[in-house]
Design a protein around this motif. Structure first.
Motif, mmCIF file in Angstrom:
data_model
loop_
_atom_site.group_PDB
_atom_site.id
_atom_site.type_symbol
_atom_site.label_atom_id
_atom_site.label_comp_id
_atom_site.label_asym_id
_atom_site.label_seq_id
_atom_site.Cartn_x
_atom_site.Cartn_y
_atom_site.Cartn_z
ATOM 1 N N MET A 11 0.846 -1.259 -0.001
ATOM 2 C CA MET A 11 -0.058 -0.030 -0.085
ATOM 3 C C MET A 11 0.800 1.426 0.044
ATOM 4 S SD MET A 11 -3.022 -1.343 -0.300
ATOM 5 C CE MET A 11 -3.898 0.021 -0.183
ATOM 6 N N THR A 12 1.903 1.296 0.831
ATOM 7 C CA THR A 12 2.662 2.485 0.860
ATOM 8 C C THR A 12 3.548 2.542 -0.233
ATOM 9 O OG1 THR A 12 4.075 1.554 2.547
ATOM 10 C CG2 THR A 12 2.512 2.953 3.400
ATOM 11 N N GLY A 13 4.348 1.654 -0.563
ATOM 12 C CA GLY A 13 5.340 1.448 -1.834
ATOM 13 C C GLY A 13 4.584 1.709 -3.060
ATOM 14 N N ALA A 14 3.491 1.288 -3.151
ATOM 15 C CA ALA A 14 2.947 1.443 -4.571
ATOM 16 C C ALA A 14 2.331 2.960 -4.730
ATOM 17 C CB ALA A 14 1.543 0.526 -4.766
ATOM 18 N N THR A 15 1.522 3.424 -3.540
ATOM 19 C CA THR A 15 1.079 4.844 -3.548
ATOM 20 C C THR A 15 2.227 5.841 -3.468
ATOM 21 O OG1 THR A 15 -0.398 3.830 -2.113
ATOM 22 C CG2 THR A 15 -0.713 6.305 -2.516
ATOM 23 N N THR A 16 3.461 5.667 -2.939
ATOM 24 C CA THR A 16 4.795 6.361 -3.015
ATOM 25 C C THR A 16 4.804 6.615 -4.492
ATOM 26 O OG1 THR A 16 5.475 5.786 -0.887
ATOM 27 C CG2 THR A 16 7.131 6.864 -2.308
ATOM 28 N N TYR A 114 18.920 6.878 1.370
ATOM 29 C CA TYR A 114 17.746 5.815 2.047
ATOM 30 C C TYR A 114 16.794 6.605 2.675
ATOM 31 C CZ TYR A 114 20.289 1.608 0.397
ATOM 32 O OH TYR A 114 20.686 0.836 -0.391
ATOM 33 N N ILE A 115 15.408 6.386 2.241
ATOM 34 C CA ILE A 115 14.478 6.787 3.008
ATOM 35 C C ILE A 115 13.683 5.448 3.757
ATOM 36 C CG2 ILE A 115 12.068 7.837 3.138
ATOM 37 C CD1 ILE A 115 13.262 9.655 0.715
ATOM 38 N N ILE A 116 13.481 5.434 5.025
ATOM 39 C CA ILE A 116 12.963 4.260 5.588
ATOM 40 C C ILE A 116 11.856 4.397 6.118
ATOM 41 C CG2 ILE A 116 13.165 2.610 7.507
ATOM 42 C CD1 ILE A 116 15.655 2.631 5.571
ATOM 43 N N LEU A 117 10.659 3.809 5.845
ATOM 44 C CA LEU A 117 9.270 3.894 6.418
ATOM 45 C C LEU A 117 8.634 2.807 7.261
ATOM 46 C CD1 LEU A 117 7.096 6.059 5.315
ATOM 47 C CD2 LEU A 117 6.017 3.836 4.127
ATOM 48 N N THR A 118 9.313 1.547 7.190
ATOM 49 C CA THR A 118 8.932 0.492 7.972
ATOM 50 C C THR A 118 8.794 0.662 9.172
ATOM 51 O OG1 THR A 118 9.740 -1.002 6.117
ATOM 52 C CG2 THR A 118 9.198 -2.233 8.019
ATOM 53 N N ASN A 119 7.915 0.042 9.925
ATOM 54 C CA ASN A 119 7.813 0.386 11.588
ATOM 55 C C ASN A 119 8.296 -1.079 12.303
ATOM 56 O OD1 ASN A 119 6.435 2.543 12.219
ATOM 57 N ND2 ASN A 119 4.450 1.920 11.474
ATOM 58 N N PRO A 120 8.733 -0.727 13.428
ATOM 59 C CA PRO A 120 8.659 0.498 14.274
ATOM 60 C C PRO A 120 9.833 1.405 13.754
ATOM 61 C CG PRO A 120 9.766 -1.402 15.568
ATOM 62 C CD PRO A 120 9.340 -1.965 14.207
ATOM 63 N N LEU A 121 9.461 2.671 13.086
ATOM 64 C CA LEU A 121 10.050 3.438 12.309
ATOM 65 C C LEU A 121 11.440 3.790 12.727
ATOM 66 C CD1 LEU A 121 10.597 6.813 11.531
ATOM 67 C CD2 LEU A 121 10.419 4.947 9.768
ATOM 68 N N ILE A 215 -6.644 5.255 11.794
ATOM 69 C CA ILE A 215 -6.757 4.827 10.537
ATOM 70 C C ILE A 215 -6.938 3.150 10.591
ATOM 71 C CG2 ILE A 215 -5.721 4.751 8.192
ATOM 72 C CD1 ILE A 215 -6.304 7.635 8.794
ATOM 73 N N VAL A 216 -5.707 2.599 11.409
ATOM 74 C CA VAL A 216 -5.952 1.213 11.655
ATOM 75 C C VAL A 216 -7.098 0.547 11.789
ATOM 76 C CG1 VAL A 216 -4.672 -0.749 12.843
ATOM 77 C CG2 VAL A 216 -3.331 0.961 11.988
ATOM 78 N N PHE A 225 -1.682 4.823 4.332
ATOM 79 C CA PHE A 225 -0.856 4.913 3.184
ATOM 80 C C PHE A 225 -0.957 5.982 2.243
ATOM 81 C CE2 PHE A 225 -4.042 3.556 -0.216
ATOM 82 C CZ PHE A 225 -5.017 2.790 0.931
ATOM 83 N N TYR A 226 -2.170 6.843 2.250
ATOM 84 C CA TYR A 226 -2.007 7.903 1.390
ATOM 85 C C TYR A 226 -1.066 9.056 1.973
ATOM 86 C CZ TYR A 226 -5.943 6.188 -1.207
ATOM 87 O OH TYR A 226 -6.848 5.550 -2.285
ATOM 88 N N ALA A 227 -1.397 9.388 3.220
ATOM 89 C CA ALA A 227 -0.496 10.383 3.915
ATOM 90 C C ALA A 227 0.957 9.955 3.966
ATOM 91 C CB ALA A 227 -1.112 10.961 5.042
ATOM 92 N N PRO A 228 1.371 8.680 4.406
ATOM 93 C CA PRO A 228 2.521 8.418 4.520
ATOM 94 C C PRO A 228 3.322 8.202 3.274
ATOM 95 C CG PRO A 228 1.160 6.863 5.702
ATOM 96 C CD PRO A 228 0.387 7.738 5.148
ATOM 97 N N SER A 229 2.788 7.902 2.225
ATOM 98 C CA SER A 229 3.386 7.933 0.843
ATOM 99 C C SER A 229 3.604 9.320 0.364
ATOM 100 C CB SER A 229 2.730 7.016 -0.055
ATOM 101 O OG SER A 229 1.395 7.427 -0.148
ATOM 102 N N ALA A 230 2.844 10.136 0.641
ATOM 103 C CA ALA A 230 2.840 11.533 0.318
ATOM 104 C C ALA A 230 4.184 12.109 0.911
ATOM 105 C CB ALA A 230 1.738 12.437 0.513
#
Ligand code: TXD
Length: 311
Positions: A11-16, A114-121, A215-216, A225-230
């Motif tokens: 979700m986040t990867g593709a939306t990014t 590198y930009i890291i998104l995966t949690n725990p961030l 959101i969860v 995923f929209y806001a994190p990927s933005a």
């Protein structure tokens, strides 16, 4: 054309990738372990380019070789939260995934940022930096732009003022102890506390802290995923365009804010070298206490990681 590779085409990867393609900023590679999925999403997005008029090559792959020569690598691979889970519950599963993604991609793109998104961030960013042995300017965690955007959105909902006029700064770890700095936040230059009543402001702060969980709870099958990927797209743009944009991101602390050997959300200046500078706000006693509490929570997860992984 610059090249951005995104590891994890969920979700986040593709939306990014979607936000990035809209910006016509770089060619994009989507990598995932699921066969066919990154290829299918990449092809679908490629077929959208004539409609939106952007010349961007988008490629899907199941191997890291396709990421060769990337300027930026964004790691989103891993499990997302389910209702009732904390971000820290994801630690052991995601440590393995992120560690491998980081070290394997570095072999093909020795100069990447590198930009890291995966949690725990904060802890995944720490792991990636340690595993790759990179200087801190090249490994940045995304959390603060998202948390601040949530607060900005809530202030906009409350005041009816354009989101463009609203500046909010949420610092600290990317967990429930995050630190929304109301004193540094403003609506078109007017301090937030002069614009919003204390009880409304408390409610906004509380909703911001629990923004991810909200959101969860609604989605039930995944996380935001929209806001994190933005946020990821904004970071990539600031880096590739050498904007020197100051935004809150997770960075490796080397004495700033009295913290060392840990990742923490602070204002950073993003330019072509990644983190060009870390900005230190002066904090009052109340803010300092919130910072310390948040830092303790992040340190605990870092310690848990060190018990799992040799760094
Ligand atoms: O602000 C933030 N930092 C965050 C973090 C905001 C939103 C999501 N956040 C975290 O990002 C979330 O808690 C997860 O840890 C990651 C990814 O979230 P997303 O919502 O994108 O999860 P998905 O849709 O499940 O996608 C993850 C993909 C999925 O397609 C897996 O097949 C893939 O990761 N995956 C891998 N890809 C490549 N390589 C490996 N090893 C791999 N393992 C899983």
């Amino acid at each position: 054309m610059n090249k951005i590779s995104i590891i994890g085409a969920g979700m986040t990867g593709a939306t990014t990738a979607h936000w990035l393609a809209e910006r016509e900023l770089a060619d994009i590679v989507l990598v995932d372990v699921v066969e066919g999925m990154p290829q299918g999403k990449a092809l679908d997005m490629t077929e959208a380019m004539p409609i939106i008029g952007k010349d961007v090559n988008i490629l899907g792959a199941n191997d890291y070789a396709a990421t060769k020569g990337s300027d930026i690598i964004i790691i989103t691979a891993g499990l997302p939260r389910k209702p009732g889970m904390s971000r820290d519950d994801l630690l052991s599963a995601n440590a393995e995934i992120v560690g491998t993604a980081a070290t394997e991609t570095l072999k093909h793109s020795p100069d990447a940022i590198y930009i890291i998104l995966t949690n725990p961030l904060d802890t995944m960013a720490y792991l990636a930096m340690k595993k790759m042995g990179l200087p801190r300017n090249r490994v940045i965690g995304q959390a603060g732009i998202l948390d601040s955007a949530r607060m900005r959105a809530f202030v906009a909902m409350e005041t009816g003022v354009s989101v463009e006029n609203i500046d909010c700064y949420v610092l600290g770890g990317h967990g429930d102890e995050m630190v929304p700095l109301t004193r540094h936040s403003n609506v078109a230059g007017v301090p937030l506390k002069d614009y919003v009543s204390p009880s409304k402001l408390d409610a906004i702060v509380e909703r911001t802290r629990k923004g991810g969980g909200e959101i969860v709870g609604l989605l039930k099958t995944g996380s935001a995923f929209y806001a994190p990927s933005a946020a990821c797209a904004q970071m990539a743009e600031a880096i590739l365009k050498n904007k020197n944009l100051i935004v809150p991101c997770a960075a490796h602390m080397e004495g700033e804010y009295g913290l060392t050997d840990m990742f923490f959300g602070v204002p950073v200046m993003l330019g072509r070298n990644g983190i060009e500078k870390i900005i230190e706000y002066s904090l009052d006693d109340g803010e300092k206490a919130m910072f310390d509490k948040s830092a303790e929570a992040v340190k605990e997860t870092h310690e848990a990681l060190k018990k799992l992984v040799q760094l």
